[in-house]
Design an enzyme around this catalytic site. Structure first.
Site, PDB file in Angstrom:
ATOM      1  N   CYS A  22      38.305  71.110  23.091  1.00  0.00           N
ATOM      2  CA  CYS A  22      39.336  71.572  22.159  1.00  0.00           C
ATOM      3  C   CYS A  22      38.710  72.065  20.851  1.00  0.00           C
ATOM      4  O   CYS A  22      38.113  73.137  20.840  1.00  0.00           O
ATOM      5  CB  CYS A  22      40.388  70.490  21.955  1.00  0.00           C
ATOM      6  N   HIS A  52      41.922  69.252  27.358  1.00  0.00           N
ATOM      7  CA  HIS A  52      41.336  67.906  27.285  1.00  0.00           C
ATOM      8  C   HIS A  52      41.123  67.331  28.688  1.00  0.00           C
ATOM      9  O   HIS A  52      42.022  66.663  29.213  1.00  0.00           O
ATOM     10  CB  HIS A  52      42.282  66.970  26.522  1.00  0.00           C
ATOM     11  N   GLU A  63      39.418  64.829  29.501  1.00  0.00           N
ATOM     12  CA  GLU A  63      39.307  63.361  29.454  1.00  0.00           C
ATOM     13  C   GLU A  63      40.601  62.647  29.824  1.00  0.00           C
ATOM     14  O   GLU A  63      40.571  61.532  30.345  1.00  0.00           O
ATOM     15  CB  GLU A  63      38.814  62.898  28.072  1.00  0.00           C
TER      16      GLU A  63
HETATM   17  N1  GLN Z   1      42.720  71.554  15.460  1.00  0.00           N
HETATM   18  C1  GLN Z   1      42.605  72.369  16.619  1.00  0.00           C
HETATM   19  C2  GLN Z   1      43.907  73.052  16.977  1.00  0.00           C
HETATM   20  O1  GLN Z   1      44.948  72.635  16.569  1.00  0.00           O
HETATM   21  C3  GLN Z   1      42.048  71.595  17.804  1.00  0.00           C
HETATM   22  C4  GLN Z   1      42.934  70.469  18.245  1.00  0.00           C
HETATM   23  C5  GLN Z   1      42.235  69.465  19.146  1.00  0.00           C
HETATM   24  O2  GLN Z   1      41.003  69.357  19.151  1.00  0.00           O
HETATM   25  N2  GLN Z   1      42.989  68.716  19.892  1.00  0.00           N
HETATM   26  O3  GLN Z   1      43.913  74.022  17.685  1.00  0.00           O
END
Ligand code: GLN
Length: 543
Positions: free
Chosen positions: A384, A510, A512
């Site tokens: 992310c 994600h 995970e």
């Molecule tokens: N802050 C980033 C976004 O909003 C990544 C979010 C995250 O890592 N879950 O896109």
């Protein structure tokens, strides 16, 4: 259809006793005996969901396929049971009140005064029974967050009392988790806090059926007898839960203590077969007997609190077992990484994972770490925000766009390689408005992602607002970045790789969240494998 049975798990004496792990372990044993089981968590705070909470408050925010932002205990439930959870599995006081207030505004209460009892308690009861009434489960375990006696928990405890009465004996039971502290000065285990918390539960009209006692020392027969007598439970319903070296030992420990047997007896359910834990124990054996080890850096800004990256740490345990390797995760605070200390902090690692996150704090350290991984061929996994930082790093240091950034960090950057999607620009509410839950992703052939998944289409869970900006795609690709995963409907870039690097993968989603004991996530498995290969090569070169 047979009546769904309910097990309520309450907690006494103190928080952090591990109710989630006990609930998940009991569920695992019941599942291993052939009962279709699910777990639900009721959280007594006023946030509608934990999505707006800082990870320092309650640890990681876990995300389900249906896009619910939930308590991290749901992660344990999925990892133990390998069964998907959803919004119905996590309810907060905020959500309960929100829904009651919405009903009131629609006039659904027909002029009645809306009160905690019966309106809030009815809403709680309904939320508990939604899972049971779905017909999908034989047993629903409902974990009540907090500790009995808390002001916040009162409506939940009252709802449980009513449900016990309505459902009747044999259909619903209460497992109460308490602490039996050891006083070293006296050299004794003490039962009084447990007696008090059982009494507090009694004052609310609830009698505990089973006591699970957290302890650092074995409970003697005498103590067990005393607990049974003074807490008014059967002797076999006093279950010891001794500290374990890994949470994955807890189902076996509970089996030895007979937690599942006593629960099934009380629910009048047959005990015909023994639980089949073959697969679980195979995992445990691999987890406890690694053949080698790797050192992986987890670069993030919430590293002081282990719970902030719970699912990532657990995914490494699953992937480590799968590879028969011990994964030593070294948490490195991204705020304290800069060019001067980078070699000392990073050079020794066999792999680098840059964690998800929000906001500006610590991002330059993440970018420095990614640069190092890219230039030194160290296996890299960016999740992310970690993927977004990898794009920024490439734009800055390979394309030479020095001021490249995400508009999250700098709204006025001349090179917004990561930017807010059009639909996100008009959103003002923070809660529940990100790109959430499972989204499909098409994978291109001839990529690491394709090797990893062995499939052309996958779906993975998301939680972010910002995206890879397609305006820079051509330039980045021409310079050697590969976009190997695309959303089939919007063409948004979901996976990036690098042409000239042995294992460099950034994912906008994600992985995970979907790793379980029975089904370790392939991306983590492949990443750990790449780290192992790198480590062996490094040792061979040094020799
Ligand atoms: N802050 C980033 C976004 O909003 C990544 C979010 C995250 O890592 N879950 O896109």
């Amino acid at each position: 259809m047979a009546q769904t049975k309910y097990i309520f798990v309450t907690g006494g004496v103190t928080s952090s006793l591990g109710k989630g792990i006990i609930a998940a372990s009991l569920a695992k044993l019941l599942q291993a005996r052939g009962y279709k089981t699910t777990i639900q968590k009721l959280d007594p705070y006023i946030n509608v969901d934990p999505g707006t909470l800082n990870p320092y408050e309650h640890g990681e925010c876990y995300v389900t396929d249906d896009g619910a932002e939930t308590d991290l205990d749901l992660g344990h439930y999925e990892r133990f049971l390998n069964v998907r959870t959803s919004q119905a599995n996590n309810v907060t006081t905020g959500r309960i009140y929100q829904s009651v207030i919405e009903k009131e505004r629609r006039g659904e209460f027909l002029g009645k005064t809306v009160q905690v009892v019966p309106h809030i308690t009815n809403e709680i009861k309904e939320r508990v029974q939604i899972l049971g009434n779905s017909g999908d489960y034989d047993i629903v375990i409902t974990e009540i967050g907090g500790t009995v006696g808390d002001i916040e928990s009162l409506p939940y405890i009252e709802a449980v009392r009513q449900l016990l009465w309505e459902l009747g004996d044999n259909n619903a039971i209460v497992v109460h988790l308490t602490l039996v502290p050891y006083l070293s000065a006296a050299g004794e285990l003490k039962t009084k806090p447990t007696q008090h918390s059982v009494k507090t539960l009694m004052e609310s009209g609830i009698k505990a059926d089973v006591l699970v006692c957290r302890t650092e020392h074995d409970l003697s027969e005498e103590i067990r007898h005393k607990l049974a007598l003074f807490c008014n439970v059967k002797r076999e319903a006093v279950i010891q839960s001794i500290d374990a070296s890994t949470i994955y030992d807890v189902p076996n420990l509970m089996l030895e203590e007979g937690l599942d047997r006593v629960a099934l007896q009380k629910l009048a359910l047959p005990l015909d077969s023994e639980p089949d834990l073959t697969k679980w124990n195979q995992f445990l054996k691999r987890h406890k007997n690694p053949k080698s080890e790797v050192n992986i850096g987890l670069i993030g800004k919430y590293v002081e609190l282990q719970d902030s990256y719970k699912s990532i740490l657990e995914a490494f345990i699953h992937a480590g077992a799968e590879n028969e390797v011990k994964v030593n995760v070294q948490s490195i605070h991204s705020e304290y990484i800069d060019e001067n200390c980078i070699v000392e902090k990073i050079a020794h690692l066999d792999g680098i994972l840059v964690a998800p996150g929000f906001g500006e704090r610590g991002i330059e350290g993440k970018i420095d770490a990614i640069k190092y991984a890219r230039e030194h061929n160290i296996p890299f996994l960016g999740i992310c925000l970690g993927m977004q930082m990898a794009v920024i790093e490439y734009a800055r240091n390979v394309l030479g766009l020095k001021e490249a950034n995400s508009t999250e960090m700098n709204e006025n950057t001349p090179y917004p390689v990561i930017s807010l999607m059009e639909e996100q620009k008009t959103i003002t509410d923070m809660g529940g408005t990100m790109r959430l839950g499972a989204w499909k992703c098409d994978i291109t052939a001839d990529s690491i992602a394709h090797d990893v998944y062995g499939r052309q289409q996958i779906d993975e869970r998301h939680r972010h607002r910002y995206e890879f900006n397609d305006e820079f795609k051509e330039q980045l690709v021409a310079a050697g970045m590969k976009t190997t995963g695309l959303n089939p409907d919007t063409s948004l870039v979901e996976i990036i790789e690098l042409k000239d690097h042995p294992w460099f993968v950034g994912v906008q989603y994600h992985p995970e969240y979907k790793s379980t004991v029975a089904d370790p996530h392939p991306l983590f498995v492949a990443f750990v494998k790449a780290c192992l290969t790198y480590s062996k090569k490094k040792t061979a070169t040094l020799a």
